[in-house]
Design a protein around this motif. Structure first.
Motif, PDB file in Angstrom:
ATOM      1  N   GLU A 245      -6.548 -46.029  36.446  1.00 41.66           N
ATOM      2  CA  GLU A 245      -4.863 -46.314  34.930  1.00 41.66           C
ATOM      3  C   GLU A 245      -6.154 -47.123  33.662  1.00 41.66           C
ATOM      4  OE1 GLU A 245      -2.215 -50.312  34.641  1.00 41.66           O
ATOM      5  OE2 GLU A 245      -3.250 -49.972  36.501  1.00 41.66           O
ATOM      6  N   SER A 248      -5.463 -49.063  27.922  1.00 37.78           N
ATOM      7  CA  SER A 248      -5.048 -49.321  26.378  1.00 37.78           C
ATOM      8  C   SER A 248      -3.074 -49.790  26.644  1.00 37.78           C
ATOM      9  CB  SER A 248      -4.948 -48.243  26.026  1.00 37.78           C
ATOM     10  OG  SER A 248      -4.346 -48.050  24.409  1.00 37.78           O
ATOM     11  N   LYS A 249      -2.359 -50.779  25.836  1.00 39.11           N
ATOM     12  CA  LYS A 249      -1.519 -51.241  26.180  1.00 39.11           C
ATOM     13  C   LYS A 249      -0.441 -49.161  25.887  1.00 39.11           C
ATOM     14  CE  LYS A 249       0.749 -53.371  21.723  1.00 39.11           C
ATOM     15  NZ  LYS A 249       0.624 -54.326  21.520  1.00 39.11           N
ATOM     16  N   HIS A 250      -1.560 -48.903  25.188  1.00 43.11           N
ATOM     17  CA  HIS A 250      -0.068 -47.776  24.619  1.00 43.11           C
ATOM     18  C   HIS A 250      -1.038 -46.473  25.298  1.00 43.11           C
ATOM     19  CE1 HIS A 250       1.915 -49.752  21.335  1.00 43.11           C
ATOM     20  NE2 HIS A 250       0.601 -49.915  20.933  1.00 43.11           N
ATOM     21  N   ALA A 251      -1.451 -46.269  26.433  1.00 44.67           N
ATOM     22  CA  ALA A 251      -2.460 -46.029  27.239  1.00 44.67           C
ATOM     23  C   ALA A 251      -1.296 -44.679  28.073  1.00 44.67           C
ATOM     24  CB  ALA A 251      -3.240 -45.687  28.087  1.00 44.67           C
ATOM     25  N   ARG A 252      -0.990 -43.524  27.774  1.00 38.71           N
ATOM     26  CA  ARG A 252      -0.441 -43.180  29.624  1.00 38.71           C
ATOM     27  C   ARG A 252      -0.770 -43.188  30.874  1.00 38.71           C
ATOM     28  NH1 ARG A 252       2.983 -38.113  28.959  1.00 38.71           N
ATOM     29  NH2 ARG A 252       3.741 -37.414  31.086  1.00 38.71           N
ATOM     30  N   VAL A 253      -0.207 -43.765  31.524  1.00 42.61           N
ATOM     31  CA  VAL A 253      -0.424 -44.306  32.896  1.00 42.61           C
ATOM     32  C   VAL A 253       0.413 -43.220  34.358  1.00 42.61           C
ATOM     33  CG1 VAL A 253      -0.607 -45.931  35.100  1.00 42.61           C
ATOM     34  CG2 VAL A 253      -1.148 -46.172  32.522  1.00 42.61           C
ATOM     35  N   SER A 421      10.226 -47.034  23.423  1.00 42.11           N
ATOM     36  CA  SER A 421       9.332 -47.576  23.465  1.00 42.11           C
ATOM     37  C   SER A 421      10.017 -48.890  23.707  1.00 42.11           C
ATOM     38  CB  SER A 421       8.249 -48.005  22.541  1.00 42.11           C
ATOM     39  OG  SER A 421       7.557 -49.372  22.560  1.00 42.11           O
ATOM     40  N   GLN A 451       7.437 -48.085  27.701  1.00 52.71           N
ATOM     41  CA  GLN A 451       7.533 -46.491  27.405  1.00 52.71           C
ATOM     42  C   GLN A 451       8.023 -45.740  27.831  1.00 52.71           C
ATOM     43  OE1 GLN A 451       3.751 -47.372  27.313  1.00 52.71           O
ATOM     44  NE2 GLN A 451       4.674 -48.758  25.390  1.00 52.71           N
ATOM     45  N   LEU A 467       6.297 -44.233  31.559  1.00 47.70           N
ATOM     46  CA  LEU A 467       4.303 -43.606  31.367  1.00 47.70           C
ATOM     47  C   LEU A 467       3.838 -44.481  30.128  1.00 47.70           C
ATOM     48  CD1 LEU A 467       6.119 -41.400  28.477  1.00 47.70           C
ATOM     49  CD2 LEU A 467       5.372 -40.306  30.470  1.00 47.70           C
ATOM     50  N   GLY A 468       3.873 -46.301  30.399  1.00 42.76           N
ATOM     51  CA  GLY A 468       3.099 -46.699  30.074  1.00 42.76           C
ATOM     52  C   GLY A 468       3.464 -48.212  30.119  1.00 42.76           C
ATOM     53  N   ARG A 469       3.061 -49.745  30.402  1.00 41.52           N
ATOM     54  CA  ARG A 469       3.491 -50.882  29.687  1.00 41.52           C
ATOM     55  C   ARG A 469       1.751 -51.196  29.948  1.00 41.52           C
ATOM     56  NH1 ARG A 469       2.428 -52.911  36.118  1.00 41.52           N
ATOM     57  NH2 ARG A 469       3.075 -55.018  35.467  1.00 41.52           N
TER      58      ARG A 469
END
Length: 471
Positions: A245, A248-253, A421, A451, A467-469
């Motif tokens: 993980e 970054s809050k915009h990272a793709r997880v 988003s 996202q 995709l992210g949170r």
């Protein structure tokens, strides 16, 4: 070993008691096979009889701890909760493992835990005294005492495994242990109580394996076990790829799925229905804590506060597309009209799918859930697992509703994918029993920025991946 016919890897364990172990093991895993090392049969060798078993390239939890830092609480949930539920199924059928330890919990190529080494396994009616692994063995085993309740010694070993994973060493002797709050100052009080009760000198004060599993699930959200750079060099290529993980809050997880154990057989299930959970010190809070803790499971398995819109009149207003649906009908898969990707249409469809998903979860309607996801959706599997977990506890959801605000399109991936988003907030909801009585009310959740992927499938928008949170 590697089999020539299909190049699959196996383990051959030589044992003078191979036949006895195999016959007993076959009986033990009828209702708990998923999280037990698979057994393929026996083989005669020059060194004696051997057992052919599944090869787990991740090695044991003990080997993993030699190469890395102690586990997080979330990793402990992944590693031990399924094992505890598996042991519960064995205990319900009158079986005990007899040697639960960090060395006997192995990891598959996907990082899934499996229980192995049934050398000490026996039926509860067998009054012989077992043995075990030093540091993980209940004190009464060394004193040659017989169990008064099936599985109480396995539960002690589970508590020792939890201590080992969090600390990196097995628990000291009972008279030499420092206060548990000093050793583990950062973990929840619920886990302090769980370890104290599981490692209690009086076996009658220990929880059951089922209580152990439920308490772990209630205490934290499951996390993938990080085995990177810790597995043997000759087996690393067999392990699945891990996507750690990114903060970054915009990272793709990438969400990894932690599956629950297979449901017990009808015989084992009826056994649980006939026997209430045993009361132990500190366990009076377990039921409500488990119910409240399912909030964590719901949050993770539901897709982390993904869906929902205002019910009643607000929902009706939000779900009306700003562009006529007829104008956005897709006539050719190769030609997607621009209006199908307009912000109003995409957002309206997202809100509509959100409301349908909430309603389907409350109604426990799997077919309705399947209609809002693309084929082979991981999110659908998570929803099914969540409903299965609630069904096992004989609970349902009421008033499930997640509001979405500040929705915007982040990116378009032609021809069939849009990334949205939104700020998501889980509203308060109830857990209800079979009589529709409220047994617990979950409080509203915090705001999260998420996202989400939406996909066009045969002209219909479907909910894709989370995709992210972030906060």
């Amino acid at each position: 070993m590697r089999r020539d016919s299909d190049q699959s890897y196996m383990v051959l364990k030589i044992s003078s008691e191979a036949e006895r172990i195999c016959s007993l093991r076959q009986k033990q895993v009828e209702s708990a096979r998923k999280y037990v090392v698979d057994f393929y049969g026996t083989l005669t060798t020059q060194l004696g009889a051997g057992i052919l078993m599944e090869y787990c390239p991740g090695g044991s939890l003990a080997q993993l701890l030699e190469e890395r830092a102690p586990f997080s609480l979330g990793e402990c949930v992944t590693a031990l909760a399924p094992i505890a539920q598996t042991l519960s199924a064995l205990h319900a059928s009158g079986q005990v493992h007899g040697d639960v330890s960090a060395s006997n919990v192995l990891l598959t190529a996907e990082g899934m835990p499996k229980l192995g080494d049934f050398q000490e396994a026996r039926i509860a009616s067998d009054q012989s005294v077992g043995s075990g692994t030093p540091g993980f063995m209940a004190p009464e085993v060394a004193a040659c005492q017989i169990e008064s309740r099936v599985g109480e010694q396995d539960v002690y070993s589970l508590g020792a495994c939890l201590w080992f994973l969090l600390e990196g060493t097995a628990p000291p002797e009972p008279g030499q242990r420092p206060p548990i709050t000093v050793i583990f100052p950062q973990i929840p009080t619920l886990i302090h109580e769980l370890m104290l009760d599981s490692l209690h000198l009086d076996p009658r004060q220990r929880p059951t394996a089922e209580q152990f599993a439920r308490t772990l699930f209630a205490a934290a959200q499951a996390e993938p076990i990080d085995w990177q750079h810790c597995t043997p060099t000759d087996s690393t290529h067999l392990m699945a790829t891990v996507h750690p993980e990114v903060k970054s809050k915009h990272a793709r997880v990438k969400l990894r799925k932690v599956k629950g154990p297979k449901k017990p057989s009808s015989a084992a299930q009826s056994h649980w229905q006939e026997h209430e959970l045993h009361q132990t010190p500190g366990r009076s809070k377990v039921y409500l804590t488990v119910v409240g803790g399912i909030s964590l499971i719901v949050v993770s398995i539901l897709g982390v506060n993904l869906m929902g819109d205002q019910r009643n009149s607000t929902k009706a207003e939000n779900t009306e597309p700003a562009v006529p649906v007829e104008d956005c009908r897709i006539q050719d898969a190769a030609v997607v009209p621009a209006c199908a990707f307009s912000a109003d249409v995409v957002i309206a469809n997202f809100l509509k799918l959100s409301g349908e998903r909430d309603a389907a979860l409350e109604a426990k309607n799997i077919k309705a859930l399947a209609r809002i996801y693309p084929p082979a959706s991981e999110q659908l599997e998570r929803d099914k697992q969540m409903l299965d977990s609630l069904a096992e506890l004989e609970l349902g959801l009421s008033g499930l509703n997640t509001t979405l605000e500040d929705i915007s399109i982040m990116a378009r991936a032609h021809p069939d994918t849009v990334i949205l988003s939104a700020t998501s907030t889980q509203e308060a909801y109830d857990y209800i029993n079979a009589k529709d009585q409220v047994v617990h009310r979950a409080a509203s959740g915090a705001h999260e920025r998420i996202q989400v992927e939406l996909k066009l499938v045969e002209g219909q928008w479907k909910i894709g991946k989370l995709l992210g949170r972030g906060a």
